[in-house]
Design a protein around this motif. Structure first.
Motif, PDB file in Angstrom:
ATOM      1  N   GLN A  19       4.231   4.678 -11.057  1.00  0.00           N
ATOM      2  CA  GLN A  19       3.739   3.300 -10.977  1.00  0.00           C
ATOM      3  C   GLN A  19       3.103   2.882 -12.306  1.00  0.00           C
ATOM      4  OE1 GLN A  19       1.744   1.506  -7.401  1.00  0.00           O
ATOM      5  NE2 GLN A  19      -0.013   1.492  -8.784  1.00  0.00           N
ATOM      6  N   GLU A  22       5.767   1.831 -14.968  1.00  0.00           N
ATOM      7  CA  GLU A  22       6.658   0.696 -14.704  1.00  0.00           C
ATOM      8  C   GLU A  22       6.593  -0.403 -15.768  1.00  0.00           C
ATOM      9  OE1 GLU A  22       6.439  -0.746 -10.665  1.00  0.00           O
ATOM     10  OE2 GLU A  22       7.075   1.191  -9.858  1.00  0.00           O
ATOM     11  N   ARG A  79      10.757   6.696  -1.013  1.00  0.00           N
ATOM     12  CA  ARG A  79       9.507   6.337  -1.693  1.00  0.00           C
ATOM     13  C   ARG A  79       9.732   5.984  -3.149  1.00  0.00           C
ATOM     14  NH1 ARG A  79       9.240   6.737   3.144  1.00  0.00           N
ATOM     15  NH2 ARG A  79       7.288   6.986   4.279  1.00  0.00           N
ATOM     16  N   THR A  84      11.559   3.838  -9.743  1.00  0.00           N
ATOM     17  CA  THR A  84      10.668   2.762  -9.312  1.00  0.00           C
ATOM     18  C   THR A  84      10.055   3.109  -7.962  1.00  0.00           C
ATOM     19  OG1 THR A  84      12.053   1.164 -10.483  1.00  0.00           O
ATOM     20  CG2 THR A  84      10.527   0.291  -8.832  1.00  0.00           C
ATOM     21  N   SER A  86       8.720   2.548  -4.412  1.00  0.00           N
ATOM     22  CA  SER A  86       9.089   1.573  -3.381  1.00  0.00           C
ATOM     23  C   SER A  86       7.886   0.742  -2.954  1.00  0.00           C
ATOM     24  CB  SER A  86       9.682   2.292  -2.164  1.00  0.00           C
ATOM     25  OG  SER A  86       8.646   2.970  -1.463  1.00  0.00           O
ATOM     26  N   ASP A  87       8.164  -0.415  -2.374  1.00  0.00           N
ATOM     27  CA  ASP A  87       7.088  -1.268  -1.866  1.00  0.00           C
ATOM     28  C   ASP A  87       6.285  -0.529  -0.799  1.00  0.00           C
ATOM     29  OD1 ASP A  87       7.808  -3.306  -3.560  1.00  0.00           O
ATOM     30  OD2 ASP A  87       8.993  -4.382  -2.056  1.00  0.00           O
ATOM     31  N   GLN A  88       6.983   0.230   0.052  1.00  0.00           N
ATOM     32  CA  GLN A  88       6.294   0.975   1.113  1.00  0.00           C
ATOM     33  C   GLN A  88       5.302   1.977   0.518  1.00  0.00           C
ATOM     34  OE1 GLN A  88       8.860   3.259   3.698  1.00  0.00           O
ATOM     35  NE2 GLN A  88       7.234   3.599   5.191  1.00  0.00           N
ATOM     36  N   LYS A  90       3.913   1.786  -2.424  1.00  0.00           N
ATOM     37  CA  LYS A  90       2.840   1.024  -3.071  1.00  0.00           C
ATOM     38  C   LYS A  90       1.830   0.516  -2.046  1.00  0.00           C
ATOM     39  CE  LYS A  90       5.396  -0.536  -7.121  1.00  0.00           C
ATOM     40  NZ  LYS A  90       6.025  -1.668  -7.798  1.00  0.00           N
ATOM     41  N   GLU A  91       2.305   0.210  -0.846  1.00  0.00           N
ATOM     42  CA  GLU A  91       1.420  -0.333   0.191  1.00  0.00           C
ATOM     43  C   GLU A  91       0.698   0.750   0.982  1.00  0.00           C
ATOM     44  OE1 GLU A  91       4.099  -2.733   2.489  1.00  0.00           O
ATOM     45  OE2 GLU A  91       4.483  -4.092   0.797  1.00  0.00           O
TER      46      GLU A  91
END
Length: 198
Positions: A19, A22, A79, A84, A86-88, A90-91
């Motif tokens: 992250q 990025e 993941r 990159t 994943s949004d999941q 990151k959340e």
């Protein structure tokens, strides 16, 4: 050999480093391997342990099969897509990891080191970061005063064995956080088990 709790820490910190990188654009396997190697060296230099990846000398600097396996496993769990997060993840996973950092001195110091290493080496291209790694001088347990640059070390020689390095503190997860983070990484709530990619 990494303990199950170490694997969970390694995978969570790997997501965190991904992250952080990025904003610097395209990442490659080679660059990621060198970046994590430099993160490990810096934490050990400060008397701390974050990652538990063993590294050996490879054609382009340092390489860890455990790191490669964790990257593959996290991709299979959805993941990571390529490099990159994943949004999941990151959340769910990253917020759990950051909460585990708050108020824990060793964890905060590790996070600061990872942030600093990525800030310095993240913008560099693969060639520049590999040259930085190959310029690192290591000594052997038999002769601690003799420093050899990695570029002069024979291929496939072991460079870093974390379980053999004594540290004052390491990045840890509480017994409550560990299963939650493991589940957020896509594994069952028990600590991770060593996975092999054949």
């Amino acid at each position: 050999m990494r303990l199950p709790s170490h694997i969970t820490v390694d995978r969570a910190l790997l997501l965190y480093v991904l992250q952080l990188t990025e904003p610097y654009g395209q990442l490659s396997d080679v660059k990621l391997q060198q970046l994590i190697f430099l993160c490990e060296l810096q934490t050990f230099a400060k008397g701390l342990k974050a990652f538990h990846f063993e590294f050996f000398r490879f054609a382009y600097g340092a390489f860890s099969k455990d790191l490669d396996n964790d990257l593959t496993s996290l991709r299979r769990k959805g993941r990571i897509e390529n490099f990159t997060v994943s949004d999941q993840a990151k959340e769910e996973a990253i917020p759990l990891l950051l909460r585990a950092v708050e108020g824990v001195e060793a964890n905060e110091k590790v996070k600061d080191i990872l942030d600093a290493v990525v800030a310095v080496y993240g913008p560099q291209d693969t060639g520049a970061i590999t040259a930085s790694v190959e310029a690192v001088q290591l000594s052997t347990p038999q002769d601690p005063d003799l420093k050899i640059p990695i570029r002069d070390i024979v291929f496939h020689t072991t460079l870093l064995v974390p379980h053999r390095i004594d540290v004052q503190a390491e990045f840890t997860l509480t017994p409550v956080t560990l299963p939650k983070l493991n589940a957020a990484l896509g594994y069952d709530s028990r600590p991770a088990v060593e996975s092999q990619s054949w």
